[in-house]
Motif scaffolding. Structure first.
Motif, mmCIF file in Angstrom:
data_model
loop_
_atom_site.group_PDB
_atom_site.id
_atom_site.type_symbol
_atom_site.label_atom_id
_atom_site.label_comp_id
_atom_site.label_asym_id
_atom_site.label_seq_id
_atom_site.Cartn_x
_atom_site.Cartn_y
_atom_site.Cartn_z
ATOM 1 N N ASP A 96 6.681 16.753 16.835
ATOM 2 C CA ASP A 96 7.086 16.984 15.451
ATOM 3 C C ASP A 96 6.583 15.808 14.616
ATOM 4 O OD1 ASP A 96 8.310 17.730 13.079
ATOM 5 O OD2 ASP A 96 10.327 17.158 13.731
ATOM 6 N N LEU A 97 5.539 16.044 13.851
ATOM 7 C CA LEU A 97 4.965 15.005 12.996
ATOM 8 C C LEU A 97 5.700 14.959 11.662
ATOM 9 C CD1 LEU A 97 1.211 15.769 13.700
ATOM 10 C CD2 LEU A 97 2.579 13.908 14.634
ATOM 11 N N GLY A 98 6.125 13.775 11.274
ATOM 12 C CA GLY A 98 6.930 13.642 10.061
ATOM 13 C C GLY A 98 8.343 14.141 10.326
ATOM 14 N N ASN A 131 0.854 -1.190 0.000
ATOM 15 C CA ASN A 131 0.000 0.000 0.000
ATOM 16 C C ASN A 131 0.894 1.245 0.000
ATOM 17 O OD1 ASN A 131 0.701 0.791 2.701
ATOM 18 N ND2 ASN A 131 -0.792 -0.653 3.509
ATOM 19 N N TYR A 132 0.293 2.417 -0.122
ATOM 20 C CA TYR A 132 1.085 3.637 -0.275
ATOM 21 C C TYR A 132 1.906 3.946 0.963
ATOM 22 C CZ TYR A 132 -2.202 6.488 2.484
ATOM 23 O OH TYR A 132 -2.959 7.022 3.490
ATOM 24 N N LYS A 133 1.443 3.569 2.139
ATOM 25 C CA LYS A 133 2.215 3.830 3.351
ATOM 26 C C LYS A 133 3.447 2.935 3.421
ATOM 27 C CE LYS A 133 -1.554 5.753 5.979
ATOM 28 N NZ LYS A 133 -2.337 5.723 7.208
ATOM 29 N N LEU A 154 7.764 11.911 15.448
ATOM 30 C CA LEU A 154 7.030 10.768 14.911
ATOM 31 C C LEU A 154 7.264 10.699 13.406
ATOM 32 C CD1 LEU A 154 4.743 8.586 15.558
ATOM 33 C CD2 LEU A 154 3.194 10.287 14.589
ATOM 34 N N ASP A 155 7.606 9.511 12.914
ATOM 35 C CA ASP A 155 7.780 9.331 11.481
ATOM 36 C C ASP A 155 7.402 7.910 11.089
ATOM 37 O OD1 ASP A 155 9.396 11.204 9.298
ATOM 38 O OD2 ASP A 155 9.268 9.102 8.723
ATOM 39 N N ILE A 156 6.912 7.758 9.886
ATOM 40 C CA ILE A 156 6.468 6.458 9.384
ATOM 41 C C ILE A 156 7.624 5.635 8.808
ATOM 42 C CG2 ILE A 156 5.914 7.220 7.032
ATOM 43 C CD1 ILE A 156 3.309 5.521 7.321
ATOM 44 N N ALA A 157 8.736 6.295 8.463
ATOM 45 C CA ALA A 157 9.845 5.610 7.799
ATOM 46 C C ALA A 157 10.879 5.124 8.818
ATOM 47 C CB ALA A 157 10.512 6.548 6.792
ATOM 48 N N LYS A 160 8.483 5.494 15.792
ATOM 49 C CA LYS A 160 8.010 5.097 14.463
ATOM 50 C C LYS A 160 6.502 4.956 14.555
ATOM 51 C CE LYS A 160 8.334 1.725 10.738
ATOM 52 N NZ LYS A 160 7.003 1.992 10.283
ATOM 53 N N GLY A 161 5.803 5.697 13.715
ATOM 54 C CA GLY A 161 4.356 5.622 13.740
ATOM 55 C C GLY A 161 3.731 6.358 12.565
ATOM 56 N N ASP A 162 2.455 6.164 12.445
ATOM 57 C CA ASP A 162 1.652 6.722 11.371
ATOM 58 C C ASP A 162 0.820 7.872 11.936
ATOM 59 O OD1 ASP A 162 -0.215 7.240 9.377
ATOM 60 O OD2 ASP A 162 -0.745 5.141 9.072
ATOM 61 N N ILE A 163 0.962 9.043 11.367
ATOM 62 C CA ILE A 163 0.226 10.218 11.814
ATOM 63 C C ILE A 163 -1.280 9.959 11.840
ATOM 64 C CG2 ILE A 163 -0.429 12.580 11.147
ATOM 65 C CD1 ILE A 163 2.429 12.862 10.004
ATOM 66 N N GLU A 164 -1.760 9.161 10.910
ATOM 67 C CA GLU A 164 -3.197 8.912 10.807
ATOM 68 C C GLU A 164 -3.697 7.881 11.824
ATOM 69 O OE1 GLU A 164 -3.968 9.944 6.145
ATOM 70 O OE2 GLU A 164 -3.572 7.854 6.675
ATOM 71 N N ALA A 165 -2.778 7.191 12.485
ATOM 72 C CA ALA A 165 -3.195 6.124 13.397
ATOM 73 C C ALA A 165 -3.557 6.675 14.778
ATOM 74 C CB ALA A 165 -2.093 5.077 13.534
#
Length: 102
Positions: free
Chosen positions: A49-51, A3-5, A73-76, A97-102
């Motif tokens: 700090d998101l991303g 998926n895109y994430k 927080l970052d998804i990568a 490590k996390g998803d801003i949308e979660a």
């Protein structure tokens, strides 16, 4: 199929090692945030700090708020690894490590 994430995680993780050298737009945007902090001098005990990427902005902001608890927080996973290493000796900074949308 990814998926895109998952694709974001993979691609930004691959770019993490060279990210600070190549992220010109992100640094310019971060500088606008730093300039606003200098101008307005807001109070803060906790900062998110998101991303966060490699923690470039956290590094700058922490000089204005040395006693604040700062979370990045970052998804990568590659970005998170670099940021965690950068701040491993600073007990006031936590990188997640996390998803801003979660």
């Amino acid at each position: 199929m990814l998926n895109y994430k998952d694709k974001i995680n993979i691609n930004f993780s691959k770019a993490a090692v060279n990210y600070d050298r190549n992220a010109i737009f992100q640094k310019e945007t971060g500088q606008l945030i730093i300039d606003t902090i200098r101008k307005e001098n807001p109070k803060a005990d906790t900062i998110l700090d998101l991303g966060t990427g490699t923690g470039y902005l956290i590094d700058q902001i922490s000089t204005f708020y040395p006693k604040a608890k700062i979370y990045g927080l970052d998804i990568a996973s590659g970005m998170v690894e670099i940021a965690k290493n950068k701040f491993k000796n600073n007990k006031n900074i936590s990188i997640i490590k996390g998803d801003i949308e979660a």
